[in-house]
Design a protein around this motif. Structure first.
Motif, PDB file in Angstrom:
ATOM      1  N   ASP A  94       1.674  16.853 -15.771  1.00  0.00           N
ATOM      2  CA  ASP A  94       0.452  17.835 -15.565  1.00  0.00           C
ATOM      3  C   ASP A  94       0.954  18.555 -14.548  1.00  0.00           C
ATOM      4  O   ASP A  94       0.822  19.887 -14.524  1.00  0.00           O
ATOM      5  CB  ASP A  94      -0.961  17.369 -15.558  1.00  0.00           C
ATOM      6  CG  ASP A  94      -1.456  16.654 -16.573  1.00  0.00           C
ATOM      7  OD1 ASP A  94      -0.994  16.800 -17.749  1.00  0.00           O
ATOM      8  OD2 ASP A  94      -2.282  15.754 -16.597  1.00  0.00           O
ATOM      9  N   ARG A  95       1.717  18.078 -13.563  1.00  0.00           N
ATOM     10  CA  ARG A  95       1.711  18.746 -12.138  1.00  0.00           C
ATOM     11  C   ARG A  95       3.150  18.986 -11.515  1.00  0.00           C
ATOM     12  O   ARG A  95       3.237  19.507 -10.623  1.00  0.00           O
ATOM     13  CB  ARG A  95       0.864  17.756 -11.102  1.00  0.00           C
ATOM     14  CG  ARG A  95      -0.798  17.682 -11.547  1.00  0.00           C
ATOM     15  CD  ARG A  95      -1.198  16.499 -10.365  1.00  0.00           C
ATOM     16  NE  ARG A  95      -2.590  16.447 -10.690  1.00  0.00           N
ATOM     17  CZ  ARG A  95      -3.418  15.480 -10.451  1.00  0.00           C
ATOM     18  NH1 ARG A  95      -3.131  14.652  -9.435  1.00  0.00           N
ATOM     19  NH2 ARG A  95      -4.825  15.469 -10.548  1.00  0.00           N
ATOM     20  N   ALA A  96       3.849  18.164 -12.082  1.00  0.00           N
ATOM     21  CA  ALA A  96       5.414  18.447 -11.540  1.00  0.00           C
ATOM     22  C   ALA A  96       5.797  19.944 -11.529  1.00  0.00           C
ATOM     23  O   ALA A  96       5.614  20.793 -12.391  1.00  0.00           O
ATOM     24  CB  ALA A  96       6.238  17.368 -12.510  1.00  0.00           C
ATOM     25  N   HIS A 109      13.609   5.509 -18.450  1.00  0.00           N
ATOM     26  CA  HIS A 109      13.462   6.758 -17.543  1.00  0.00           C
ATOM     27  C   HIS A 109      13.746   8.167 -18.125  1.00  0.00           C
ATOM     28  O   HIS A 109      13.105   9.053 -17.972  1.00  0.00           O
ATOM     29  CB  HIS A 109      14.137   6.251 -16.371  1.00  0.00           C
ATOM     30  CG  HIS A 109      13.810   5.285 -15.289  1.00  0.00           C
ATOM     31  ND1 HIS A 109      14.494   5.058 -14.274  1.00  0.00           N
ATOM     32  CD2 HIS A 109      12.937   4.809 -15.635  1.00  0.00           C
ATOM     33  CE1 HIS A 109      14.264   3.922 -13.927  1.00  0.00           C
ATOM     34  NE2 HIS A 109      12.937   3.826 -14.349  1.00  0.00           N
ATOM     35  N   ARG A 110      14.698   8.105 -19.056  1.00  0.00           N
ATOM     36  CA  ARG A 110      15.012   9.381 -19.848  1.00  0.00           C
ATOM     37  C   ARG A 110      13.907   9.823 -20.594  1.00  0.00           C
ATOM     38  O   ARG A 110      13.499  10.900 -20.737  1.00  0.00           O
ATOM     39  CB  ARG A 110      16.296   8.991 -20.759  1.00  0.00           C
ATOM     40  CG  ARG A 110      16.638  10.354 -21.496  1.00  0.00           C
ATOM     41  CD  ARG A 110      17.531   9.784 -22.675  1.00  0.00           C
ATOM     42  NE  ARG A 110      16.631   8.965 -23.579  1.00  0.00           N
ATOM     43  CZ  ARG A 110      17.488   8.097 -24.388  1.00  0.00           C
ATOM     44  NH1 ARG A 110      18.675   7.923 -24.357  1.00  0.00           N
ATOM     45  NH2 ARG A 110      16.656   7.328 -25.281  1.00  0.00           N
ATOM     46  N   ASP A 111      13.179   9.006 -21.331  1.00  0.00           N
ATOM     47  CA  ASP A 111      12.040   9.316 -22.380  1.00  0.00           C
ATOM     48  C   ASP A 111      10.972   9.866 -21.359  1.00  0.00           C
ATOM     49  O   ASP A 111      10.128  10.623 -21.799  1.00  0.00           O
ATOM     50  CB  ASP A 111      11.745   8.120 -23.028  1.00  0.00           C
ATOM     51  CG  ASP A 111      12.572   7.643 -24.214  1.00  0.00           C
ATOM     52  OD1 ASP A 111      13.692   8.479 -24.222  1.00  0.00           O
ATOM     53  OD2 ASP A 111      12.557   6.363 -24.570  1.00  0.00           O
ATOM     54  N   ILE A 112      10.699   9.151 -20.342  1.00  0.00           N
ATOM     55  CA  ILE A 112       9.773   9.538 -19.342  1.00  0.00           C
ATOM     56  C   ILE A 112       9.833  11.122 -19.039  1.00  0.00           C
ATOM     57  O   ILE A 112       8.940  12.023 -19.099  1.00  0.00           O
ATOM     58  CB  ILE A 112       9.369   8.710 -18.242  1.00  0.00           C
ATOM     59  CG1 ILE A 112       9.053   7.109 -18.597  1.00  0.00           C
ATOM     60  CG2 ILE A 112       8.348   9.197 -17.038  1.00  0.00           C
ATOM     61  CD1 ILE A 112       8.914   5.931 -17.698  1.00  0.00           C
ATOM     62  N   VAL A 117       7.544  14.722 -19.016  1.00  0.00           N
ATOM     63  CA  VAL A 117       7.280  15.255 -17.874  1.00  0.00           C
ATOM     64  C   VAL A 117       7.838  16.758 -18.065  1.00  0.00           C
ATOM     65  O   VAL A 117       6.974  17.714 -17.583  1.00  0.00           O
ATOM     66  CB  VAL A 117       7.680  14.571 -16.721  1.00  0.00           C
ATOM     67  CG1 VAL A 117       7.488  15.448 -15.374  1.00  0.00           C
ATOM     68  CG2 VAL A 117       7.167  13.010 -16.632  1.00  0.00           C
ATOM     69  N   ARG A 118       9.020  16.754 -18.309  1.00  0.00           N
ATOM     70  CA  ARG A 118       9.776  18.181 -18.642  1.00  0.00           C
ATOM     71  C   ARG A 118       8.816  18.979 -19.387  1.00  0.00           C
ATOM     72  O   ARG A 118       8.857  20.164 -19.311  1.00  0.00           O
ATOM     73  CB  ARG A 118      11.118  18.179 -18.902  1.00  0.00           C
ATOM     74  CG  ARG A 118      11.965  19.233 -18.766  1.00  0.00           C
ATOM     75  CD  ARG A 118      13.294  19.310 -19.217  1.00  0.00           C
ATOM     76  NE  ARG A 118      14.066  18.358 -18.330  1.00  0.00           N
ATOM     77  CZ  ARG A 118      14.761  17.381 -19.029  1.00  0.00           C
ATOM     78  NH1 ARG A 118      14.567  16.940 -20.170  1.00  0.00           N
ATOM     79  NH2 ARG A 118      15.576  16.600 -18.025  1.00  0.00           N
ATOM     80  N   ALA A 119       8.530  18.282 -20.604  1.00  0.00           N
ATOM     81  CA  ALA A 119       7.578  19.153 -21.563  1.00  0.00           C
ATOM     82  C   ALA A 119       6.344  19.430 -21.300  1.00  0.00           C
ATOM     83  O   ALA A 119       5.430  19.779 -22.163  1.00  0.00           O
ATOM     84  CB  ALA A 119       7.841  18.464 -23.135  1.00  0.00           C
ATOM     85  N   ASP A 173       0.216  12.807 -22.821  1.00  0.00           N
ATOM     86  CA  ASP A 173       0.073  11.800 -23.758  1.00  0.00           C
ATOM     87  C   ASP A 173       1.521  11.243 -23.746  1.00  0.00           C
ATOM     88  O   ASP A 173       1.386  10.079 -24.025  1.00  0.00           O
ATOM     89  CB  ASP A 173      -0.595  12.210 -25.263  1.00  0.00           C
ATOM     90  CG  ASP A 173      -2.092  12.738 -24.887  1.00  0.00           C
ATOM     91  OD1 ASP A 173      -2.808  12.347 -23.835  1.00  0.00           O
ATOM     92  OD2 ASP A 173      -2.568  13.166 -25.799  1.00  0.00           O
ATOM     93  N   GLN A 174       2.332  11.924 -24.135  1.00  0.00           N
ATOM     94  CA  GLN A 174       3.765  11.336 -24.536  1.00  0.00           C
ATOM     95  C   GLN A 174       4.200  10.699 -23.180  1.00  0.00           C
ATOM     96  O   GLN A 174       5.149   9.540 -23.277  1.00  0.00           O
ATOM     97  CB  GLN A 174       4.748  12.230 -24.807  1.00  0.00           C
ATOM     98  CG  GLN A 174       6.139  11.836 -25.507  1.00  0.00           C
ATOM     99  CD  GLN A 174       6.036  10.851 -26.382  1.00  0.00           C
ATOM    100  OE1 GLN A 174       5.150  10.821 -27.320  1.00  0.00           O
ATOM    101  NE2 GLN A 174       6.848   9.767 -26.037  1.00  0.00           N
TER     102      GLN A 174
END
Length: 223
Positions: free
Chosen positions: A110-112, A188-191, A195-197, A201-202
């Protein structure tokens, strides 16, 4: 080194954040804007934008005539670190992480900011199965701490600092094998992708899956 794939101010902010967090202490003074601009080979406008980003995130304070100073840790976060015990059962810490860290990932989605993404991408780029266990573990801790900072809540950063100390031996076991190091990278890649998107929820789901995989690896290593 600045990452030119993002806006220059975001890359500069990510670089300066790493310096502030890893190399400096509260109260330390950063070099003047002119010196930073010369050292990083960017404009003073870029430096000012980067420092403004760090100031908004309460990592530094800027005062006319005094310059830029590393901000003190928040009083609430300091009290939390000082009053909570450094001793904890592994099962209890695992439960705490499962409750807290998926929500941290969701908040980060949400905030990055752009500079958060630069920092997370830099950590992931430095992570690979060829690292030895100690190096891989260090990157693991760095990724989770950066994710907590991206959530913009100093109490969550403090909780992640505490849990990092509590689960050091557990994490070390999970990084002792190439499989463990590969799974850490993939998690970490999936997280980061979530975050980038900006997919809350994901991000929660990716962190949950990552922590569950760590538990499975550690359980197998204990057998």
């Amino acid at each position: 080194m600045l990452r030119r794939g993002h806006t220059l101010s975001a890359s500069t902010a990510a670089y300066l954040e790493k310096v502030v967090v890893d190399d400096l202490s509260p109260g330390d003074k950063l070099p003047p804007e002119r010196v930073l601009a010369e050292n990083l080979q960017v404009s003073r406008t870029t430096i000012r934008e980067a420092l403004s980003d760090l100031e908004q995130r309460r990592l530094v304070t800027r005062t006319p005539g005094r310059g830029t100073v590393v901000a003190p840790r928040s009083a609430n976060a300091t009290a939390l670190l000082e009053t909570m015990s450094a001793d904890a059962e592994e099962d209890h810490v695992a439960e705490l992480r499962m409750l807290i860290e998926p929500q941290v990932a969701g908040l980060a989605a949400d905030r990055a900011t752009a500079s958060d993404l630069v920092a997370l991408e830099s950590i992931l780029a430095s992570t690979h199965t060829g690292l030895n266990p100690t190096e891989s573990l260090a990157q693991d801790v760095a990724f989770h701490m950066q994710l907590a900072r991206a959530a913009r809540n100093p109490l969550l950063v403090s909780l992640c600092q505490l849990s990092a100390g509590w689960v050091q031996t557990v994490r070390a076991r999970s990084h002792a094998t190439r499989e463990g190091r590969r799974n850490s990278y993939n998690g970490h890649r999936d997280i980061l992708e979530a975050v980038r998107a900006n997919d809350h929820d994901q991000a929660v789901a990716a962190m949950t899956a990552h922590l569950e995989e760590v538990v499975r690896l550690v359980e197998r290593s204990n057998q």
